[in-house]
Design an enzyme around this catalytic site. Structure first.
Site, PDB file in Angstrom:
ATOM      1  N   LYS A  24     -28.731  32.339 -33.396  1.00 16.86           N
ATOM      2  CA  LYS A  24     -27.645  32.495 -32.149  1.00 16.86           C
ATOM      3  C   LYS A  24     -28.480  32.027 -30.775  1.00 16.86           C
ATOM      4  CE  LYS A  24     -24.604  35.940 -34.317  1.00 16.86           C
ATOM      5  NZ  LYS A  24     -24.202  37.250 -34.143  1.00 16.86           N
ATOM      6  N   LYS A  76     -23.728  29.913 -44.357  1.00 17.57           N
ATOM      7  CA  LYS A  76     -22.889  30.789 -44.772  1.00 17.57           C
ATOM      8  C   LYS A  76     -21.595  30.862 -43.786  1.00 17.57           C
ATOM      9  CE  LYS A  76     -24.084  33.812 -40.957  1.00 17.57           C
ATOM     10  NZ  LYS A  76     -24.447  35.205 -40.304  1.00 17.57           N
ATOM     11  N   LYS A  94     -18.042  33.741 -38.229  1.00 18.30           N
ATOM     12  CA  LYS A  94     -17.172  33.709 -37.629  1.00 18.30           C
ATOM     13  C   LYS A  94     -17.388  32.738 -36.147  1.00 18.30           C
ATOM     14  CE  LYS A  94     -17.569  38.285 -37.477  1.00 18.30           C
ATOM     15  NZ  LYS A  94     -17.658  39.643 -36.808  1.00 18.30           N
TER      16      LYS A  94
HETATM   17  P1  TYM Z   1     -20.705  40.832 -38.495  1.00 18.18           P
HETATM   18  O1  TYM Z   1     -19.597  41.268 -37.567  1.00 18.18           O
HETATM   19  O2  TYM Z   1     -21.277  39.402 -38.263  1.00 18.18           O
HETATM   20  O3  TYM Z   1     -20.108  40.950 -39.842  1.00 18.18           O
HETATM   21  C1  TYM Z   1     -19.663  41.975 -40.552  1.00 18.18           C
HETATM   22  C2  TYM Z   1     -19.892  42.017 -41.935  1.00 18.18           C
HETATM   23  O4  TYM Z   1     -19.623  41.154 -42.745  1.00 18.18           O
HETATM   24  C3  TYM Z   1     -21.082  40.355 -43.656  1.00 18.18           C
HETATM   25  N1  TYM Z   1     -20.818  39.065 -43.601  1.00 18.18           N
HETATM   26  C4  TYM Z   1     -20.717  38.456 -44.902  1.00 18.18           C
HETATM   27  N2  TYM Z   1     -20.955  38.910 -46.121  1.00 18.18           N
HETATM   28  C5  TYM Z   1     -20.743  37.892 -46.812  1.00 18.18           C
HETATM   29  N3  TYM Z   1     -20.638  36.612 -46.609  1.00 18.18           N
HETATM   30  C6  TYM Z   1     -20.826  36.005 -45.176  1.00 18.18           C
HETATM   31  N4  TYM Z   1     -20.607  34.738 -45.122  1.00 18.18           N
HETATM   32  C7  TYM Z   1     -20.817  36.982 -44.467  1.00 18.18           C
HETATM   33  N5  TYM Z   1     -20.716  36.882 -43.080  1.00 18.18           N
HETATM   34  C8  TYM Z   1     -20.801  38.327 -42.492  1.00 18.18           C
HETATM   35  C9  TYM Z   1     -22.042  40.842 -42.438  1.00 18.18           C
HETATM   36  O5  TYM Z   1     -23.712  40.974 -43.378  1.00 18.18           O
HETATM   37  C10 TYM Z   1     -21.881  42.292 -42.356  1.00 18.18           C
HETATM   38  O6  TYM Z   1     -21.959  43.213 -43.144  1.00 18.18           O
HETATM   39  N6  TYM Z   1     -24.890  43.043 -36.785  1.00 18.18           N
HETATM   40  C11 TYM Z   1     -23.647  43.206 -37.495  1.00 18.18           C
HETATM   41  C12 TYM Z   1     -22.663  44.530 -37.234  1.00 18.18           C
HETATM   42  C13 TYM Z   1     -23.502  45.647 -36.989  1.00 18.18           C
HETATM   43  C14 TYM Z   1     -23.784  46.501 -38.043  1.00 18.18           C
HETATM   44  C15 TYM Z   1     -24.407  47.780 -37.485  1.00 18.18           C
HETATM   45  C16 TYM Z   1     -23.569  46.473 -39.663  1.00 18.18           C
HETATM   46  C17 TYM Z   1     -23.943  46.433 -35.906  1.00 18.18           C
HETATM   47  N7  TYM Z   1     -24.421  47.705 -36.009  1.00 18.18           N
HETATM   48  C18 TYM Z   1     -24.990  48.758 -38.254  1.00 18.18           C
HETATM   49  C19 TYM Z   1     -24.231  47.604 -40.247  1.00 18.18           C
HETATM   50  C20 TYM Z   1     -24.672  48.731 -39.712  1.00 18.18           C
HETATM   51  C21 TYM Z   1     -22.695  42.025 -37.605  1.00 18.18           C
HETATM   52  O7  TYM Z   1     -22.900  41.293 -36.646  1.00 18.18           O
HETATM   53  O8  TYM Z   1     -21.883  42.062 -38.509  1.00 18.18           O
END
Ligand code: TYM
Length: 325
Positions: free
Chosen positions: A112, A194, A197
């Site tokens: 990022k 992957k 978003k």
């Molecule tokens: P974020 O918002 O990017 O994504 C949310 C969840 O989706 C999963 N994910 C995927 N799973 C499978 N294939 C993909 N291509 C894919 N892209 C995203 C992510 O692994 C995530 O579980 N840092 C985290 C948010 C967060 C969080 C937390 C998660 C903040 N605090 C505490 C768990 C516990 C994030 O940016 O997720």
């Protein structure tokens, strides 16, 4: 006592089928068995520039998505991160025990921050510390996430262990829950990456709010690898990815998926996959419209209250142990 879950997603961009299959689907499946906390992490969102009005709207939209995906506010606690100020407070404490070296190793920061640490925001750098704070505040047992968050969870465990060692037993050490299938859904356009978003090419992702026509077009345009048969094959990531999506949405076994498409070509497979996604998303998209702002507000306020009662208890203990309170 039930074991506890914490997880969250950022209210940025549009949620895609990778977010659903890698994370939300499991949140829903696990909510009966665990005491669950599902958070809309708006403080994480501002680690990259956001339009304030859009951010507010997306925060509420993401709450609607959680509920429409099947998270039941009677069973799970749904809340907005910034409504529980303890998240930011504990993040500060943890940033005083985290090391520059361990944060520098985080691959998501490198991606990022586009490798330019001179210009990257400090928040983007310390982002995983805020994530650790989210998780540790709730004495979490299990964190359902996709594969891209695994490294952040390892850091969370390291910080918790270090704190416990230096100040006495305080935090429970959380385990990741990374599904065996679907933890890394790939871009439809570049299956070496992957589904994301923040991908500039919208054709790489199926968004949860895409209409039928858009979904059909995106699947039609999805890149394929060489070879014609429709079967799981790690050396053919594009077809492997598309079949994984089909498998998870239909609930069929891998063998059933392969025999279902035996002797059929890509045209047939893609048409059926598109239809499956459209039919899967239809009731979800209908449900999203059900929650008006007043009802949503009530759910989020109740969620924040419950979350705060637990978070403040953990933070008090932390302060006591550190000689702050
Ligand atoms: P974020 O918002 O990017 O994504 C949310 C969840 O989706 C999963 N994910 C995927 N799973 C499978 N294939 C993909 N291509 C894919 N892209 C995203 C992510 O692994 C995530 O579980 N840092 C985290 C948010 C967060 C969080 C937390 C998660 C903040 N605090 C505490 C768990 C516990 C994030 O940016 O997720």
């Amino acid at each position: 006592m039930k074991k506890r879950i914490f997880s969250g997603a950022q209210p940025t961009g549009q949620l895609h089928i990778g977010n659903y299959l890698g994370a939300l689907k499991n949140w829903v499946a696990l909510q009966d068995e665990y005491e669950s906390f599902y958070c809309i992490v708006n403080l994480h969102a501002i680690t990259l520039p956001q339009d304030p009005k859009v951010l507010r709207q997306k925060t509420l939209d993401l709450a609607r998505i959680y509920l429409a995906a099947g998270i039941d506010p009677e069973k799970s606690t749904v809340f907005i991160q910034s409504d529980v100020p303890e998240h930011a407070e504990l993040a500060w404490i943890l940033s005083c025990i985290a090391r520059m070296g361990e944060l520098e190793r985080m691959t998501q920061f490198k991606d990022k921050g586009k490798g330019n640490s001179e210009r990257a925001g400090v928040g983007l750098f310390s982002y995983p510390v805020l994530m650790a704070s989210d998780i540790l505040l709730y004495q979490t047992d299990l964190v359902p996430i996709g594969k891209d968050q695994k490294q952040h969870l390892e850091l969370t465990r390291d910080l918790a262990e270090r704190f416990n060692r230096d100040f006495g037993e305080t935090f429970r050490i959380p385990e990741p829950f990374i599904p065996p299938v679907g933890a890394n859904i790939l871009s439809l356009q570049e299956p070496a990456k992957k589904m994301s978003k923040s991908d500039e090419n919208a054709n790489g992702s199926i968004f949860l709010l895409d209409d039928a026509d858009t979904i059909t077009k995106k699947i039609k345009r999805a890149v394929t690898d060489s070879g014609t048969d429709i079967r799981f094959d790690q050396s053919r990531p594009a077809i492997n990815n598309l079949l994984t999506i089909f498998q998870l949405l239909t609930g069929k076994s891998a063998a059933d998926c392969e025999s279902h498409f035996e002797g059929k070509g890509y045209g047939h497979f893609k048409a059926e996959l598109a239809e499956t996604i459209v039919e899967f998303l239809r009731p979800f998209q209908e449900k999203i419209k059900e929650y008006d702002e007043i009802e949503l507000d009530k759910i989020l306020k109740t969620g924040a209250q419950k979350a705060r009662s637990i978070a403040s208890e953990t933070l008090n203990t932390v302060y006591e142990k550190m000689g702050i309170n």
